[in-house]
Write an enzyme that holds these catalytic residues in place. Sequence first.
Site, PDB file in Angstrom:
ATOM      1  N   ASP A  15     -14.298  40.972 100.529  1.00 22.71           N
ATOM      2  CA  ASP A  15     -14.441  40.211 101.770  1.00 22.71           C
ATOM      3  C   ASP A  15     -14.190  41.022 103.038  1.00 22.71           C
ATOM      4  OD1 ASP A  15     -15.068  37.941 100.317  1.00 22.71           O
ATOM      5  OD2 ASP A  15     -13.025  37.176 100.337  1.00 22.71           O
ATOM      6  N   ASP A  32      -5.204  30.814  98.159  1.00 20.27           N
ATOM      7  CA  ASP A  32      -6.067  30.406  97.055  1.00 20.27           C
ATOM      8  C   ASP A  32      -5.941  31.302  95.831  1.00 20.27           C
ATOM      9  OD1 ASP A  32      -7.308  32.535  98.322  1.00 20.27           O
ATOM     10  OD2 ASP A  32      -9.159  31.455  98.789  1.00 20.27           O
TER      11      ASP A  32
END
Length: 747
Positions: free
Chosen positions: A463, A69
């Site tokens: 993350d 992404d």
Amino acid sequence: MVRTLHRVVSKGLVCGALAALFLAPCVNIYAQTSTPSYTWSNVKIVAGGYVDGIVAHPAQQGLFYARTDIGGAYRYDAGKAIWTPLNDWTSPSNNQWMGIESLAIDPNNPKMLYLVAGLYTQQWWDGNGAVLVSSDQGATFTAHPLSFRVGGNDDGRQVGERLQVDPNLGSTLLYGTFNDASQAATNGLWKSVDSGSTWNRVSGFTALSNDGTGAGVAFVAFYKPSGTAGSRTQTIFVGVSTSGAAAAGATLYKSVDGGNSWTPVAGGPTGLMPQRGLIGADGNLYVTYGDAIGPNGMKAGAVWKYGIASNLWQNITPPDPYHYPSGFSGLALDPSNPGTLMVATMDHWWPQDTMYRSTNGGTSWTDVGALATRNASLAPWMTPQGQSQPTFGNWAQAVIDPFDSAHSFYTFGGGIWVTSNLTAADRGQATNWTVGSIGIEETAVLALLSPTSGVPLISGLGDVCGFVHTSLTAAPTAQFSNPSCGNTNGLDYAKNMPSTIVRVGSYAPSGSAFGAVSHDGGSTWTPFASQAGSVKGGGSVAISADASTIVWAPSDVAPAYSNDNGTTWTSLTGKLPTGVQVLSDSYNASLMYAWNAATGAFYVSSDKGANWLAPGNLGLPTSGRMSTVPGVGGELWLATSTGLYKSTTSGWSWSRFGSASISSANSVGFGKAAQGKWYPAMYLAGTVNGVTGLFRSTDSGTTWVQINDAQHQWGGYSFVVGDPKVFGTVYVAPASGRGIIYGTSAN
């Protein structure tokens, strides 16, 4: 070693005067005499981000492509079992092209590869997307810019593939857009008849509502038997993901005239949005569904198949023994065995997401994940503390090797798993998965620290929290813990006691600390006992040179300081604004600094953060990144979009540095000095003499030499950090999700 002014006696040094609270540096007037040759690599973490699509080529064994992404696309090297990045050439001016929304191969020509590149559809600052075309399997690309934005990192990025090549006529491609409300004039289906060079909107396709709901065109599927080699395929299917289409049960559209006109196919599920659609060798179109755009938020889903010849739908959803509300997304068909397929759950958070496999077209299913083993020895950090193996992974997509039915990859939110005994599931046996993402590095870098002693690097990442890197070439054994976090936003070390390190992060587990201190170079951590009134954490952090004081500027409250390693905090409300960048002086333990990127205001403390003064209107730009210089007291550098600024007076006065040559700067970092020099080697991410790139100076910034090239740009550079222990080594945080880059040079 701390270099003080009175020790400098080398010939050719021009020295400034002493000030009360700082040591002014000397500037070497000798210029560099050689051009450095750099080797660029990734600090090895292994994956760490969302691999949201994977495709196998049916005509060349071992040829797979994966898309991410925010970190570009990759090609699999089957001989080495490693993935090769394909988009590192992306320039800073086209940063958005590091997000890959969709990829397509020409099933009849293994050389051709097509990528739709772009990050966001709704961000006005993000540039338009492009179709990247390669005729050499991604070794080189020709970019064909689009007139609209695309969403490689938007919600809905897990659908696909929305870009497809006509299997009967390789020069023809179809691409379906997002359903973006702000781009109604360009939403829909686009067609190219010249191998992706030019594109025209298909006027007969009007299925998108342009209301911003759903993912728009979720997939395109050509039915090859409806055409002949060298002529257009006549029957084509398109999945439509909008709230209106889901409510009406009109999520599948069909064309029987090569894509000129389209009609909805009745009989499918209602209330669900299509995710992925593939046509099998058995003549069925298989489709996965969820009740939300995804990848988050699904609480219902299904798997259906549509008989192309019979025009009949059938619900083939696998039964869930846990009855946990979730969706389906990942879909893989075995081209060698008609009716054999796999589907993956999405947002099945308890007990875990899983994969189901059927060998009879969905009549019955085997839960692959229930018996699967996952060996994370190639990336040990993936195994959570206290567990024997990682979970099966979330947000999965999958592919079955067209040349080996037992060989399969599946991607997830943190990388790729691979197995060579997939068919064991058909016998009720365990499938064995290992880390299959070697070569893929897809973390977003938020902070980097290379202390003057100890480990080469400590990273703050998005993350996955971050790591203490004892090696640059081996994956870490564990993430930050005590506390764990989602993001690590700030790092600093005590310059006179470099084994003392402080970190702050955000998205910590409920009730956990946002920050921690280590007194052994990052081997162990002690969490902050209190959180300075913050409920979000993050921000920046600084620790005084003698390790006695921590100043923390959280993202949501005014900065605070602590003299007891975070046990108690004193708020700096009224003294410093929320959101400043805080720094410590590299020599004087009493000096601390703060800079407000929103206003350009600068602050200095001479009593370890207890009190702060603003030197007045210094004329500093807004936005940018400030750095201090290891071993040099009282010196600060500010990298901004309007150039590079320098202070040798602890921030009380500033001057534009290199105004004739440095027109903009993202970051300036410092590493070990060159042989025969005392001032640290400088590394600049910015624009020098009209060239944007990475630069090095070994003469205090008098001259600069570019150290990267056109093939190593990674979509731009967020910041750079030099290694104070190894001359020539520099760490780069790309302005994309390509992990941590490091460069080495012997000269």
